[in-house]
Design a protein around this motif. Structure first.
Motif, PDB file in Angstrom:
ATOM      1  N   TYR A  34       0.847  -1.191   0.000  1.00  0.00           N
ATOM      2  CA  TYR A  34       0.000   0.000   0.000  1.00  0.00           C
ATOM      3  C   TYR A  34       0.881   1.238   0.000  1.00  0.00           C
ATOM      4  O   TYR A  34       1.780   1.384   0.834  1.00  0.00           O
ATOM      5  N   PHE A  35       0.608   2.125  -0.958  1.00  0.00           N
ATOM      6  CA  PHE A  35       1.449   3.313  -1.103  1.00  0.00           C
ATOM      7  C   PHE A  35       0.646   4.450  -1.712  1.00  0.00           C
ATOM      8  O   PHE A  35       0.101   4.312  -2.818  1.00  0.00           O
ATOM      9  N   GLU A  36       0.529   5.552  -1.005  1.00  0.00           N
ATOM     10  CA  GLU A  36      -0.113   6.776  -1.496  1.00  0.00           C
ATOM     11  C   GLU A  36      -1.474   6.513  -2.153  1.00  0.00           C
ATOM     12  O   GLU A  36      -1.777   7.061  -3.217  1.00  0.00           O
ATOM     13  N   GLY A  37      -2.293   5.692  -1.522  1.00  0.00           N
ATOM     14  CA  GLY A  37      -3.637   5.433  -2.034  1.00  0.00           C
ATOM     15  C   GLY A  37      -3.741   4.280  -3.004  1.00  0.00           C
ATOM     16  O   GLY A  37      -4.834   3.902  -3.415  1.00  0.00           O
ATOM     17  N   TYR A  38      -2.601   3.709  -3.394  1.00  0.00           N
ATOM     18  CA  TYR A  38      -2.578   2.577  -4.320  1.00  0.00           C
ATOM     19  C   TYR A  38      -2.437   1.255  -3.568  1.00  0.00           C
ATOM     20  O   TYR A  38      -1.945   1.210  -2.439  1.00  0.00           O
ATOM     21  N   SER A  58      -4.031  -1.088  -8.348  1.00  0.00           N
ATOM     22  CA  SER A  58      -5.412  -0.633  -8.180  1.00  0.00           C
ATOM     23  C   SER A  58      -5.467   0.389  -7.054  1.00  0.00           C
ATOM     24  O   SER A  58      -4.451   0.669  -6.399  1.00  0.00           O
ATOM     25  N   LEU A  59      -6.643   0.954  -6.838  1.00  0.00           N
ATOM     26  CA  LEU A  59      -6.831   1.843  -5.696  1.00  0.00           C
ATOM     27  C   LEU A  59      -6.985   0.983  -4.446  1.00  0.00           C
ATOM     28  O   LEU A  59      -7.670  -0.040  -4.470  1.00  0.00           O
ATOM     29  N   ALA A  60      -6.347   1.391  -3.364  1.00  0.00           N
ATOM     30  CA  ALA A  60      -6.530   0.693  -2.094  1.00  0.00           C
ATOM     31  C   ALA A  60      -8.005   0.770  -1.724  1.00  0.00           C
ATOM     32  O   ALA A  60      -8.706   1.731  -2.082  1.00  0.00           O
ATOM     33  N   GLN A  61      -8.494  -0.211  -0.992  1.00  0.00           N
ATOM     34  CA  GLN A  61      -9.915  -0.279  -0.682  1.00  0.00           C
ATOM     35  C   GLN A  61     -10.406   0.978   0.027  1.00  0.00           C
ATOM     36  O   GLN A  61     -11.479   1.498  -0.287  1.00  0.00           O
ATOM     37  N   ASP A  62      -9.642   1.482   0.982  1.00  0.00           N
ATOM     38  CA  ASP A  62     -10.043   2.707   1.691  1.00  0.00           C
ATOM     39  C   ASP A  62     -10.113   3.890   0.739  1.00  0.00           C
ATOM     40  O   ASP A  62     -11.019   4.731   0.836  1.00  0.00           O
ATOM     41  N   THR A  63      -9.151   3.976  -0.177  1.00  0.00           N
ATOM     42  CA  THR A  63      -9.149   5.053  -1.168  1.00  0.00           C
ATOM     43  C   THR A  63     -10.390   4.961  -2.046  1.00  0.00           C
ATOM     44  O   THR A  63     -11.061   5.973  -2.302  1.00  0.00           O
ATOM     45  N   TYR A  64     -10.674   3.760  -2.500  1.00  0.00           N
ATOM     46  CA  TYR A  64     -11.851   3.535  -3.351  1.00  0.00           C
ATOM     47  C   TYR A  64     -13.133   3.926  -2.624  1.00  0.00           C
ATOM     48  O   TYR A  64     -13.996   4.625  -3.185  1.00  0.00           O
ATOM     49  N   ALA A 116     -17.740   7.534  -1.802  1.00  0.00           N
ATOM     50  CA  ALA A 116     -18.584   8.330  -0.911  1.00  0.00           C
ATOM     51  C   ALA A 116     -18.615   9.795  -1.345  1.00  0.00           C
ATOM     52  O   ALA A 116     -19.669  10.450  -1.344  1.00  0.00           O
ATOM     53  N   TYR A 117     -17.445  10.316  -1.759  1.00  0.00           N
ATOM     54  CA  TYR A 117     -17.354  11.712  -2.177  1.00  0.00           C
ATOM     55  C   TYR A 117     -18.185  11.969  -3.428  1.00  0.00           C
ATOM     56  O   TYR A 117     -18.990  12.924  -3.476  1.00  0.00           O
ATOM     57  N   PHE A 118     -18.035  11.128  -4.433  1.00  0.00           N
ATOM     58  CA  PHE A 118     -18.757  11.355  -5.692  1.00  0.00           C
ATOM     59  C   PHE A 118     -20.252  11.063  -5.568  1.00  0.00           C
ATOM     60  O   PHE A 118     -21.063  11.705  -6.238  1.00  0.00           O
ATOM     61  N   ARG A 178      -9.019   2.162 -13.637  1.00  0.00           N
ATOM     62  CA  ARG A 178     -10.093   2.597 -14.540  1.00  0.00           C
ATOM     63  C   ARG A 178     -11.399   1.867 -14.225  1.00  0.00           C
ATOM     64  O   ARG A 178     -12.474   2.469 -14.235  1.00  0.00           O
ATOM     65  N   ARG A 179     -11.301   0.579 -13.958  1.00  0.00           N
ATOM     66  CA  ARG A 179     -12.514  -0.185 -13.634  1.00  0.00           C
ATOM     67  C   ARG A 179     -13.155   0.319 -12.354  1.00  0.00           C
ATOM     68  O   ARG A 179     -14.387   0.449 -12.273  1.00  0.00           O
ATOM     69  N   GLN A 180     -12.337   0.632 -11.370  1.00  0.00           N
ATOM     70  CA  GLN A 180     -12.883   1.134 -10.105  1.00  0.00           C
ATOM     71  C   GLN A 180     -13.572   2.480 -10.293  1.00  0.00           C
ATOM     72  O   GLN A 180     -14.649   2.723  -9.730  1.00  0.00           O
ATOM     73  N   LEU A 181     -12.963   3.353 -11.089  1.00  0.00           N
ATOM     74  CA  LEU A 181     -13.583   4.649 -11.361  1.00  0.00           C
ATOM     75  C   LEU A 181     -14.859   4.479 -12.180  1.00  0.00           C
ATOM     76  O   LEU A 181     -15.833   5.235 -12.002  1.00  0.00           O
ATOM     77  N   LEU A 182     -14.866   3.485 -13.053  1.00  0.00           N
ATOM     78  CA  LEU A 182     -16.059   3.188 -13.838  1.00  0.00           C
ATOM     79  C   LEU A 182     -17.205   2.753 -12.929  1.00  0.00           C
ATOM     80  O   LEU A 182     -18.350   3.184 -13.100  1.00  0.00           O
ATOM     81  N   TYR A 183     -16.905   1.926 -11.934  1.00  0.00           N
ATOM     82  CA  TYR A 183     -17.928   1.495 -10.976  1.00  0.00           C
ATOM     83  C   TYR A 183     -18.496   2.690 -10.219  1.00  0.00           C
ATOM     84  O   TYR A 183     -19.711   2.780  -9.983  1.00  0.00           O
ATOM     85  N   ILE A 184     -17.608   3.621  -9.859  1.00  0.00           N
ATOM     86  CA  ILE A 184     -18.053   4.807  -9.119  1.00  0.00           C
ATOM     87  C   ILE A 184     -18.967   5.664  -9.980  1.00  0.00           C
ATOM     88  O   ILE A 184     -20.051   6.089  -9.539  1.00  0.00           O
TER      89      ILE A 184
END
Length: 228
Positions: free
Chosen positions: A108-112, A124-130, A135-137, A165-171
């Motif tokens: 885990y490093f800087e949100g990744y 990928s994005l770390a689970q907490d980052t995701y 929640a923000y969006f 990209r897939r995680q952002l797509l889900y959001i």
């Protein structure tokens, strides 16, 4: 020998770690942070010397043939990693209690989250980052215009690796579901960057055109168009 290990950007650190190290069999790692009251260069020299990390490509090949592990060292600001391949090395005895396997425990490093799955490195994005981004969006979903949300997505500092990209797509899918229910226009999926920046991890950083983060693009060869 001239051994490079200090990344000048977060993006460069992640690229070097995932593509050049984890993707090439450096699966065993120790992750640490250098205290602010200590000189990072002094710690660097101590670790590089202790584990004899710098080596030429020829020396690394010979070590591999002999069953000796190869090591790499990577640092960004006060965060560092020591990585090793399979083999015999004092590192495994000295750091036995701290060593982790990236195939089982992601870095885990800087949100990744950087791991190794199905024969390939995965960024990928770390689970907490995701979860934080989601929640923000979702909070913005019905309170802001689609163009504003799209710009917020474009400004995200995370590189566009396929899992990201897939995680952002889900959001965005969740955001558009709420907007559709409220009769609002949808956020364009094109706001998600498809291509990631390519870095020279150890080169002095240059400002990006948008000013969002600092990068030094690698110059690639242009393909000539075939004449019909």
């Amino acid at each position: 020998m001239d051994y490079h290990y200090t990344a000048t950007t977060v993006g460069g650190f992640v690229q070097q770690l995932a593509v050049c190290y984890v993707g090439r069999g450096y699966w065993f790692y120790v992750q640490g942070t250098i205290p602010k009251n200590k000189d990072p260069k002094v710690i660097d020299e101590k670790l590089l010397t202790k584990y004899q990390i710098p080596a030429s490509k020829f020396q690394r090949c010979r070590r591999k043939r002999w069953g000796v592990a190869n090591l790499q060292y990577l640092r960004w600001e006060n965060s560092f990693l020591i990585l090793a391949t399979h083999g015999i090395h004092a590192f495994f005895n000295e750091e036995a209690k701290r060593i982790k396997d990236v195939r089982r425990e992601p870095i885990y490093f800087e949100g990744y989250s950087i791991s190794y799955q199905n024969g390939h490195p995965k960024v990928s994005l770390a689970q907490d980052t995701y979860e934080d981004l989601k929640a923000y969006f979702l909070e913005l979903a019905v309170h802001r215009q689609a163009s504003y949300i799209a710009e917020e997505v474009k400004k995200l500092p995370y590189e566009s690796y396929a899992p990201v990209r897939r995680q952002l797509l889900y959001i965005l899918t969740a955001v558009n579901k709420r907007r559709k229910a409220a009769g609002l226009s949808l956020v364009q999926y094109q706001s998600i960057r498809y291509k990631r920046n390519i870095y020279r991890p150890f080169a002095p950083a240059l400002p990006s055109p948008t000013g969002d983060h600092w990068i030094r693009p690698r110059k690639g060869k242009q393909r000539k168009k075939k004449r019909g």
